[in-house]
Design an enzyme around this catalytic site. Structure first.
Site, short mmCIF file in Angstrom:
data_model
loop_
_atom_site.label_atom_id
_atom_site.label_comp_id
_atom_site.label_asym_id
_atom_site.label_seq_id
_atom_site.Cartn_x
_atom_site.Cartn_y
_atom_site.Cartn_z
N SER A 52 0.89 -1.36 0.02
CA SER A 52 -0.12 0.06 0.08
C SER A 52 0.95 1.15 -0.09
O SER A 52 1.96 1.23 0.58
CB SER A 52 -0.91 0.06 1.19
OG SER A 52 -1.84 -1.20 1.33
N GLN A 53 0.47 2.27 -0.57
CA GLN A 53 0.89 3.77 -0.41
C GLN A 53 1.19 3.91 1.03
O GLN A 53 0.56 3.81 1.82
CB GLN A 53 -0.15 4.69 -1.06
CG GLN A 53 0.12 6.08 -1.02
CD GLN A 53 -1.01 6.88 -1.37
OE1 GLN A 53 -2.29 6.48 -1.39
NE2 GLN A 53 -0.76 8.13 -1.42
#
Ligand code: SAH
Length: 204
Positions: A52-53
């Site tokens: 994930s970011q």
């Protein structure tokens, strides 16, 4: 990464920020992508999944209001990066991943980095981890049509849960808190996650 992507967007929980400063994110991506590890977007980790970011990991972590004595359940180990962030803050992290290859790789890396308060198992995480409940906090790193009932059941009274809920292409990040028989829900904004695949998520 911490100043430009995370603090500037309003994350101010000290435990979350300290965890981000401690975990070497570049070790959780493939060598060819290491130069991009601290950039402001998700990256592929193989098996059609993504790490994930950074900001999303920070937002989800902060919204769990973790304490140092907490036992946390994570669904979707993936690269193990979020697992390491949680393990920096909480007492114990139980993480479930459905893809064996990813679970194995994450487990090896987390052990190598000395996280001995993490347990990973290969399973359909939409069932939670019954033997280890109740949990103080639950984090789901894949998108679900709704909150799987087993996860609510395995949350202690006063416990917090964060999960992306919605359709296949975009979702709302939902923070839920269990108060007796009531579930208090709050939306944290829109997001886009890979699918939670399992009995109480999406079909394969
Ligand atoms: N936090 C991770 C995100 C990984 S992406 C990271 O930053 O690296 C989401 C992960 O959820 C994928 O690895 C996917 O295989 C896993 N997943 C999807 N459905 C699942 C399920 N039912 N049970 C356990 N893991 C699941």
């Amino acid at each position: 990464m911490v100043d430009v992507q995370i603090v500037s967007r309003g994350i101010d929980d000290e435990a979350t920020l300290n965890a981000f400063l401690s975990v070497p994110r570049h070790l959780f991506v493939e060598e060819a992508l290491r130069g991009q590890a601290y950039n402001d977007y998700p990256l592929p980790i193989g098996e059609e999944q993504t790490i994930s970011q950074p900001y999303i990991v920070a937002l989800m972590t902060q919204s769990l209001n973790l304490m140092s004595g907490d036992r946390v359940l994570e669904i979707g180990t993936g690269s193990g990066y979020q697992t390491a962030i949680l393990a920096e803050i909480a007492k114990e992290v139980f993480s479930v991943e459905r893809i064996e290859e990813l679970a194995k790789k994450a487990d090896e890396l987390l052990q190598r980095l000395g996280y001995n308060n993490v347990r990973i198992r290969v399973d359909d995480g939409t069932h939670g981890w019954m033997e280890q409940c109740p949990f103080d906090a639950i984090i789901v790193a894949a998108a679900s049509p709704d909150i799987p009932g087993a996860l609510i059941d395995q949350l202690r009274d006063g416990g917090r849960l964060v999960i992306p809920v919605g359709g296949r292409s975009s979702q709302e990040l939902v923070r839920a808190m269990k108060k007796g028989h009531e579930i208090v829900r709050r939306n944290l904004g829109s997001c886009r996650f890979v699918k939670l695949i399992g009995e109480f998520g999406w079909m394969d």
